[in-house]
Motif scaffolding. Structure first.
Motif, short mmCIF file in Angstrom:
data_model
loop_
_atom_site.label_atom_id
_atom_site.label_comp_id
_atom_site.label_asym_id
_atom_site.label_seq_id
_atom_site.Cartn_x
_atom_site.Cartn_y
_atom_site.Cartn_z
N THR A 259 -1.43 -7.61 18.90
CA THR A 259 -1.60 -6.40 19.72
C THR A 259 -1.57 -5.10 18.91
O THR A 259 -2.33 -4.17 19.23
CB THR A 259 -0.55 -6.34 20.85
OG1 THR A 259 0.76 -6.57 20.29
CG2 THR A 259 -0.84 -7.39 21.91
N PRO A 260 -0.74 -4.96 17.85
CA PRO A 260 -0.83 -3.72 17.06
C PRO A 260 -2.21 -3.54 16.42
O PRO A 260 -2.73 -2.41 16.36
CB PRO A 260 0.26 -3.90 15.99
CG PRO A 260 1.23 -4.86 16.59
CD PRO A 260 0.38 -5.81 17.38
N LEU A 261 -2.82 -4.63 15.94
CA LEU A 261 -4.17 -4.54 15.37
C LEU A 261 -5.20 -4.20 16.43
O LEU A 261 -6.10 -3.39 16.21
CB LEU A 261 -4.53 -5.87 14.69
CG LEU A 261 -3.79 -6.20 13.39
CD1 LEU A 261 -4.00 -7.67 13.02
CD2 LEU A 261 -4.26 -5.30 12.26
N ILE A 262 -5.06 -4.84 17.60
CA ILE A 262 -6.00 -4.57 18.69
C ILE A 262 -5.91 -3.10 19.12
O ILE A 262 -6.94 -2.44 19.35
CB ILE A 262 -5.73 -5.51 19.89
CG1 ILE A 262 -6.15 -6.94 19.51
CG2 ILE A 262 -6.48 -5.05 21.14
CD1 ILE A 262 -5.77 -8.00 20.53
N SER A 263 -4.69 -2.58 19.20
CA SER A 263 -4.53 -1.16 19.58
C SER A 263 -5.21 -0.24 18.59
O SER A 263 -5.83 0.76 18.97
CB SER A 263 -3.04 -0.82 19.66
OG SER A 263 -2.41 -1.54 20.68
N VAL A 340 -5.64 -2.33 7.45
CA VAL A 340 -4.74 -2.90 6.45
C VAL A 340 -3.35 -2.29 6.55
O VAL A 340 -2.33 -2.98 6.40
CB VAL A 340 -5.33 -2.73 5.03
CG1 VAL A 340 -4.34 -3.23 3.97
CG2 VAL A 340 -6.65 -3.46 4.91
N ALA A 341 -3.28 -1.00 6.83
CA ALA A 341 -1.97 -0.33 6.95
C ALA A 341 -1.15 -0.93 8.08
O ALA A 341 0.08 -1.04 7.99
CB ALA A 341 -2.18 1.17 7.18
N VAL A 342 -1.81 -1.34 9.17
CA VAL A 342 -1.11 -1.98 10.29
C VAL A 342 -0.54 -3.33 9.84
O VAL A 342 0.60 -3.67 10.16
CB VAL A 342 -2.05 -2.16 11.50
CG1 VAL A 342 -1.32 -2.83 12.66
CG2 VAL A 342 -2.64 -0.83 11.93
N LEU A 343 -1.33 -4.08 9.10
CA LEU A 343 -0.87 -5.37 8.56
C LEU A 343 0.34 -5.19 7.65
O LEU A 343 1.29 -5.97 7.71
CB LEU A 343 -1.99 -6.03 7.77
CG LEU A 343 -2.90 -7.02 8.49
CD1 LEU A 343 -3.86 -7.63 7.48
CD2 LEU A 343 -2.12 -8.11 9.18
N GLN A 344 0.28 -4.15 6.82
CA GLN A 344 1.40 -3.89 5.90
C GLN A 344 2.70 -3.68 6.67
O GLN A 344 3.74 -4.22 6.32
CB GLN A 344 1.10 -2.66 5.04
CG GLN A 344 0.09 -2.89 3.94
CD GLN A 344 -0.13 -1.63 3.13
OE1 GLN A 344 -0.83 -0.72 3.57
NE2 GLN A 344 0.46 -1.57 1.96
N GLU A 345 2.60 -2.90 7.72
CA GLU A 345 3.79 -2.59 8.52
C GLU A 345 4.31 -3.84 9.24
O GLU A 345 5.51 -4.08 9.31
CB GLU A 345 3.45 -1.50 9.54
CG GLU A 345 4.67 -1.01 10.32
CD GLU A 345 4.31 0.15 11.24
OE1 GLU A 345 5.08 0.38 12.20
OE2 GLU A 345 3.28 0.81 11.02
N GLN A 346 3.36 -4.65 9.76
CA GLN A 346 3.73 -5.85 10.51
C GLN A 346 4.33 -6.95 9.64
O GLN A 346 5.32 -7.57 9.99
CB GLN A 346 2.48 -6.45 11.17
CG GLN A 346 2.15 -5.94 12.56
CD GLN A 346 0.99 -6.77 13.10
OE1 GLN A 346 -0.13 -6.64 12.63
NE2 GLN A 346 1.29 -7.62 14.04
N ILE A 354 1.23 -8.21 0.60
CA ILE A 354 0.38 -7.30 1.37
C ILE A 354 0.92 -5.87 1.29
O ILE A 354 0.16 -4.91 1.36
CB ILE A 354 0.25 -7.76 2.85
CG1 ILE A 354 -0.92 -7.05 3.53
CG2 ILE A 354 1.53 -7.53 3.63
CD1 ILE A 354 -2.28 -7.41 2.99
N GLU A 355 2.21 -5.74 1.09
CA GLU A 355 2.82 -4.42 0.91
C GLU A 355 2.46 -3.85 -0.45
O GLU A 355 2.03 -2.70 -0.57
CB GLU A 355 4.34 -4.55 1.05
CG GLU A 355 5.08 -3.22 0.99
CD GLU A 355 4.80 -2.33 2.18
OE1 GLU A 355 4.61 -1.11 1.97
OE2 GLU A 355 4.75 -2.84 3.32
N LYS A 356 2.58 -4.67 -1.49
CA LYS A 356 2.34 -4.21 -2.85
C LYS A 356 0.85 -3.96 -3.12
O LYS A 356 0.47 -3.01 -3.81
CB LYS A 356 2.87 -5.26 -3.83
CG LYS A 356 2.67 -4.92 -5.29
CD LYS A 356 3.69 -3.92 -5.79
CE LYS A 356 3.44 -3.51 -7.23
NZ LYS A 356 3.67 -4.59 -8.19
N GLN A 357 -0.02 -4.80 -2.56
CA GLN A 357 -1.44 -4.75 -2.88
C GLN A 357 -2.27 -4.05 -1.81
O GLN A 357 -3.49 -4.10 -1.84
CB GLN A 357 -1.99 -6.18 -3.05
CG GLN A 357 -1.24 -7.00 -4.07
CD GLN A 357 -1.60 -6.64 -5.49
OE1 GLN A 357 -1.86 -5.49 -5.80
NE2 GLN A 357 -1.60 -7.61 -6.36
#
Length: 867
Positions: A259-263, A340-346, A354-357
């Motif tokens: 849902t965060p990605l969909i939003s 990608v920023a949403v993925l990093q946070e999740q 995913i945080e580092k790269q």
């Protein structure tokens, strides 16, 4: 319960049951020739199951990143069209290596699901293996009996071999399994149709959530089964499906995994997600949020999009996401990289890569989006030309060869061609297109086809690698197997004592010979598979158990290890000059040259390249001795300052290579002293991908050859120019050439003026139109200028010029604007080009074609006269 809490509860539970919690292995596999990606949780433990390696602990648990987009396990086409298929997914798993077995695995699963997670028992069903007479496999009565103590017998279902005998691939560890299914339907739906009738029927609300595999067998190449040395447990629970069940959702995409990605997609696209399965907009959003996860983690683990192998698979997934967003979300500009920023946070707290790269991942995705969107725009122009030509030919079906060429050569999605054609009242030749696709698959399969037979084991003995210390050793073959491919019949052998370094860490595998007084065999390559060092030889010894001498090609090894050692010095120099953001992203180390890919966002300047060379060569001249820590705890190595690379899976003990201040974890072979490298020279620097630069370089013998060749060329130039000042002499020649070129261009223009006057009077009247067909030896540029002038000045005209300039056939066609609707220059030139074995194109008013057959110009001339 949030997805983060669900994941943590799983790990905490198994930690309480004395399981070692280990991190996920990289999603991209680098040392397994049988798989491109981790497609299940057990992949990183395969060597444990086969007995090639000793487990780090008898009980292990983890969450593993998995990718299923190729081969037997391929979910790509289902993604977005249902609620639960994904390319990348997480597999929660617990493992026992010869410790507990069915009874404990079943008890753990039941306790976690019903007591820790609180899933109502009445919503669960389990399956067991019913047996298979064709393989003499009995019903899994033990699993049935253990389940009876937890769940009523009417909820235990017999399952066939397809559903309840788990196999990783065509060969390898396998065994019966017991699946746990959950019924997520409403009470009314459950009352109407019993859940037991919907198990394994692809019902979106009655889904498998956990699979307990009881690993008992090894599937051999001849399809027979043999008992594994020990019994193991391998379980895999779909994290996304578990979240759906625990969060009370009817779709994985409705959980907070997505849902965060969909939003974010809704925010960027302005489109609202409704969750309707058949809605193309919603399908596109599901595709985008699924694919961005797969692509991001693959790149973070070191796999860049490319045109081959695993890189091609990643590029294909990304382009599928871009295509869907372009067509159904109206996204004509790059935007996926912003997710990608949403993925990093999740996911950053659980998956630090995913945080580092993250910055690199976003840059690579943005670059790929830019490139593919241009491909789509260019493809739209090509599709429009194809449609116009089809209409001009009074046809209703786009030819399959042209549609396939758009797809295969230009990367234009075939379904987009289909949609555009339908809008114009046309279709594509579906059968022909599928036939072209099948031909391509067969070609690809033929290129990579290889039949591998079962091992013939002569002696069960641990293999000893002696290649760090010597390049020759007395040895004998402990096992061998036959391999057949397009090049013939070969044999893979495992040696009791091997000096041959297996391909790995970017370094090519050793070649050499395996010989004794009676026989000699060429060692063509050396690779590592399932922990075994395997050398490929061009025959089978008459006495496979005889003593042989294994000899590495000494020259190739010397040059390869010089190139490998210098990559370490290069890596350190790059970080010194460009900054500590520089990290190795790939390498090739062979005897002829080295290639080094690294993260950096700008083209290197000439000054930076020169400084890098200077720093590396300084280290070489310092004669720094190798310090090798052959087996050191990884924690200690990292504390010493060793570089560890993202995307690599390291064990508890590692090998650390140190040359002064350069310290890296590495399994390759190296020089004993930097002075052995000789000299280092960068031969090229360029872009490998967005945010990734590539250096190619040479050292040792090749560096020496390079400078000798340069010296030879300078001497030869000096002799040709009759001057020792080569630079000044060449400058003078350039000046003279520029002056002469100006004179030639002036003469060409004068000649062209004369031709224009003659050609204007040579048009032949054809009804109310005028046709000029003319042969010439004028160059292409002059012909183009003349044709454009004539089509402007001569109304209702078609101009066709056939040129043999420089011995190459060229056809140029011009159509005056008032005839552009009736005659297409592109269609005319395409037809005439057949006579010269060529092709070309252009627009309705002007087109050109080149070819291979100069003699065909006469046929083209006669054909043109009849237009």
């Amino acid at each position: 319960m949030t997805s983060q809490e669900i994941r943590q509860k799983f790990l905490d539970y198994f930690k309480s049951k004395e399981h070692l919690i280990v991190p996920s292995a990289p999603i991209v596999l680098k040392d397994d020739p049988t798989l491109m990606f981790s497609n299940s949780g057990m992949t990183q433990f395969k060597d444990f199951f086969l007995g090639y390696k000793t487990p780090t602990a008898p009980r292990i648990a983890d969450t593993q990143k998995c990718l299923r987009v190729s081969g037997k396990h391929n979910d790509l086409d289902d993604v977005g069209r249902d609620t639960y298929h994904h390319t990348m997914f997480e597999m929660l798993g617990n493992w026992s290596f010869g410790d507990y077995f069915k009874k404990e695995a079943i008890a753990f699963a039941w306790e976690l699901l019903t007591e820790v997670y609180g899933i109502p028992k009445e919503n669960l069903y389990v399956t067991i293996f019913e047996g298979d007479a064709s393989e003499n496999l009995q019903r899994d009565q033990d699993a049935y009996d253990f389940w009876k103590s937890h769940i009523s017998e009417d909820r235990i279902i017999n399952g066939n071999k397809k559903d309840n005998f788990w196999e990783m691939g065509e060969s390898g560890p396998c065994g019966p399994c017991s699946e746990i299914h959950i019924d997520l339907r409403t009470a009314e739906e459950k009352a109407a149709v019993p859940g037991i009738s919907l198990v394994n029927q692809d019902h979106p609300q009655v889904v498998e959530v956990w699979n307990l595999v009881f690993m008992e067998f090894n599937r051999k190449a001849d399809k027979s089964l043999e008992k594994l040395p020990a019994q193991h447990v391998d379980t895999g629970m779909g994290f996304e499906r578990l979240c759906m069940a625990l969060q009370g959702k009817s779709s994985n995409y409705d959980t907070d995994v997505f849902t965060p990605l969909i939003s974010k997609v809704e925010e960027l696209s302005g489109k609202k997600y409704t969750g309707i399965l058949e809605d193309e907009k919603d399908i596109a959003i599901r595709v985008v949020v699924d694919h961005i996860r797969a692509v991001s983690f693959a790149i973070a683990d070191g796999q860049l999009p490319s045109n081959g192998g695993a890189g091609y698979v990643i590029r294909r997934i990304l382009r599928r996401g871009i295509s869907y967003s372009y067509r159904f979300l109206g996204m004509k500009e790059p935007f996926l990289y912003k997710l990608v920023a949403v993925l990093q946070e999740q996911m950053g707290p659980f998956f630090p890569e995913i945080e580092k790269q993250g910055k690199l991942v976003a840059e690579v995705i943005k670059s790929e989006e830019d490139s593919f969107l241009k491909t789509i725009e260019n493809g739209l122009i090509r599709v429009e030309k194809l449609i116009q030509q089809t209409i001009a030919d009074n046809l209703k079906v786009l030819p399959s060869e042209e549609v396939f060429e758009l797809y295969d050569t230009y990367g234009f999605p075939d379904d987009l061609t289909r949609i555009i054609a339908e809008e114009k009242g046309l279709t594509i030749d579906e059968k022909g297109f599928e036939a072209e696709m099948e031909k391509q698959k067969l070609r690809s399969k033929a290129d990579s086809a290889q039949k591998v037979y079962d091992w013939v084991v002569l002696e069960e003995k641990p293999e000893l690698f002696v290649g760090y210390d010597q390049i020759e050793s007395e040895t004998y073959i402990t096992r061998y197997r036959k391999v057949e491919n397009k090049d013939g019949e070969f044999y893979q052998v495992v040696l009791s004592s091997s000096p041959f370094y297996p391909e790995g860490g970017g370094q090519v595998g050793d070649k050499g010979v395996l010989e004794n007084a009676a026989e000699s065999f060429e060692v063509l390559e050396t690779k590592k598979e399932n922990g075994l060092i395997i050398s490929l030889i061009n025959g089978l010894p008459k006495d496979a158990g005889a003593v042989f001498y294994a000899k590495v090609n000494a020259t190739d090894r010397k040059n390869s290890q010089a190139n490998h050692s210098v990559t370490h010095l290069l890596h350190e120099a790059l970080r010194d000059v460009l900054g500590t953001h520089v990290e190795q992203k790939g390498s090739y180390v062979g005897p002829d040259y080295l290639r080094f890919d690294f993260s950096h966002f700008n083209k290197m300047t000439e000054e930076e390249i020169a400084l890098i060379e200077e720093k590396v060569n300084k280290k070489i001249k310092e004669s720094i001795a190798l310090q090798e820590f052959r087996s050191i705890p990884i924690k200690e190595a990292l504390e010493k300052g060793a570089m560890a690379l993202f995307g690599e899976k390291y064990g508890d003990n590692v090998r650390m290579i140190q040359f002064g201040s350069s310290k890296e974890l590495c399994g390759g072979t190296h020089v004993k002293n930097t002075s052995e490298i000789g000299h280092f020279k960068i031969t090229s620097e360029g872009s490998a991908a967005a945010g990734i630069r590539r250096i190619e370089a040479i050292s040792g013998d090749k560096s020496e050859e390079y400078f000798k060749n340069l010296e030879k060329q300078i001497i030869e130039l000096s002799q040709l120019l009759k001057s020792k000042d080569v630079v000044r002499s060449i400058e003078k020649l350039i000046e003279e050439n520029t002056s002469l070129k100006s004179e030639v261009d002036a003469l060409k223009k004068e000649k062209a003026k004369g031709e224009i006057s003659d050609w204007k009077n040579a048009y032949e009247q054809k009804g109310n139109k005028q046709l000029l067909v003319k042969k010439t030896s004028l160059d292409a540029g002059s012909v183009k200028d003349i044709v454009f002038q004539l089509k402007r000045e001569i109304p209702t005209s078609v101009t066709i010029i056939l040129s043999d300039a420089d011995g190459k056939p060229m056809i140029t066609v011009g159509v005056s604007d008032d005839l552009a609707a009736e005659y297409q220059a592109g269609a005319i030139v395409k037809d005439l080009a057949k006579e010269i074995q060529g092709g070309g194109g252009g627009n309705p008013g002007f087109a050109t074609a080149g070819g291979k057959n100069l003699d065909g110009l006469e046929n083209a001339y006669q054909k043109a006269l009849n237009i």
